[in-house]
Design an enzyme around this catalytic site. Sequence first.
Site, short mmCIF file in Angstrom:
data_model
loop_
_atom_site.label_atom_id
_atom_site.label_comp_id
_atom_site.label_asym_id
_atom_site.label_seq_id
_atom_site.Cartn_x
_atom_site.Cartn_y
_atom_site.Cartn_z
N TRP A 57 0.94 -1.16 -0.08
CA TRP A 57 0.02 -0.01 0.08
C TRP A 57 0.82 1.24 0.07
O TRP A 57 0.49 2.33 -0.66
CB TRP A 57 -0.92 0.10 1.25
CG TRP A 57 -1.89 1.12 1.35
CD1 TRP A 57 -2.98 1.23 0.78
CD2 TRP A 57 -1.50 2.17 1.97
NE1 TRP A 57 -3.58 2.63 0.89
CE2 TRP A 57 -2.62 3.19 1.60
CE3 TRP A 57 -0.43 3.24 2.64
CZ2 TRP A 57 -2.84 4.51 2.37
CZ3 TRP A 57 -0.72 4.27 3.04
CH2 TRP A 57 -1.68 4.99 3.02
N HIS A 58 2.06 1.22 0.74
CA HIS A 58 2.64 2.35 0.80
C HIS A 58 3.66 2.72 -0.41
O HIS A 58 3.90 3.97 -0.63
CB HIS A 58 3.78 2.14 2.05
CG HIS A 58 3.14 2.39 3.22
ND1 HIS A 58 2.61 1.45 3.89
CD2 HIS A 58 3.16 3.62 3.96
CE1 HIS A 58 2.06 2.00 5.03
NE2 HIS A 58 2.40 3.31 5.36
N GLY A 59 4.03 1.40 -1.28
CA GLY A 59 4.51 1.98 -2.38
C GLY A 59 4.72 0.77 -3.52
O GLY A 59 4.95 -0.47 -2.97
#
Length: 458
Positions: free
Chosen positions: A324-326
């Site tokens: 989700w973060h990257g």
Amino acid sequence: MLFNSFEFLVFFIAVTSLYFLLPHRWRWVMLLLASCGFYMYFKPEYIVILAFTIVIDYWAGILIAEAPSQQLKQRYLLLSLISNIGILAFFKYYNFLDDNITGLAKVFGVGLNIPYLHWLLPIGLSFHTFQAMSYTIEVSRGNQEAERHFGIYSLYVMFYPQLVAGPIERPQNMLHQFHEEHHFSWDNLIGGLKLMGWGVFKKVVIADRMATIVDYVYADPYKWHGFALVVTLVVYAAQIYCDFSGYSDIALGSAQVMGFKLMRNFNYPFRARNIADFWRRWHISLNTWFNDYLFTPLIVNKRDWGKWGVVFAIFVTFGISGLWHGASWTFVTWGLLNGLGLAYDFLSKKFRRELSKKIPAVIYNNVSVALTFSFCCLVWIFFRASTFKTAFYVLGNLFRHGPGSGYFSLTEPSLHGQPSAYLGQPLWRLAASLALIPLLFFAEQAISYKDENHFRKL
């Protein structure tokens, strides 16, 4: 429009003034139009994507609420989730999937030529997608009535303070607030402006200053070693915290001035005594989202596995959180390493409880805080490094000195052999920057002791 820009200052003053000048029945219209303008400031055409998901989820919520059977409710919920996740996957993970599918095909001797897409990721897509999904999930669970007012629902997704960087709100917390009439309050004005000012300070004075150091080192990480890399890890911890929590403070403060209460997103995370405690304090809105909609259902599903079901749920949840973060395997690795830390915390809870009884509390607690902070700094290497090669180089050279130099040697001496700069900064500026880190910690420690329940009183 960035929160730390002059344009936002003008925007904030204008929107807040209009909010209290307009009759209550027109305020939602103004806020929705203002939020649209705020979003379109970045890239106007992407408003179409947001509008599409809003329409889908608005009708999905009503259909779920009116569905005569649980099976039909689940179908409408699935439609909503597929549309949201599909859009997120297409814009954020298309090229990531392209790289991995192409690479896997080469292993089997198959040549694929999947076109690469070059576009900017729609701003805040990960945040408002998760907020939209929480709405339909809560409606399907019976925890939230379907919102019949299309404009109010649109505002729930697009409310400008938390549109691009959270916090990711639940419908139970926000939807009713858009129906309520808020009156001007000096307490809200002063408290909100203080919170915004502290957020701007963290973002502009600390995070942006730290970013120049971190970016300089990671631009050519292979010439650094030892103490320089350790300093960079600590500086990056301050940067990422002040950047993100600063934005959250500005969001909470700007909402508070108008009378809206957003959830607290950070709770002094560097006071955490273990990794589980850290994740209860860091990016709270996202972690509670994963806990409610992924981690807890996984535990229930794997309850027959006992404690290993919990460990399995931890790794799945944090692996997905990393993604989700990257869109990179380095981010997934960062998530899995945090999962490893959480699994250790879970499995060693009894041992640590017994150990804490044998060691003076002041020593045990401070050592625990130091170890937790060190662990977070180490795993953040995979968050910041663009490749595994860079990440493993940094890890392998944290405690090594370079050829012909000592561990604490300055690698950027002046022409006269005297150190005039280090880590891309004049020494006086570097010293001033590093002094901000303990200043930040002491300031937040003082704030926490003065009013631990500040955010809950908003």
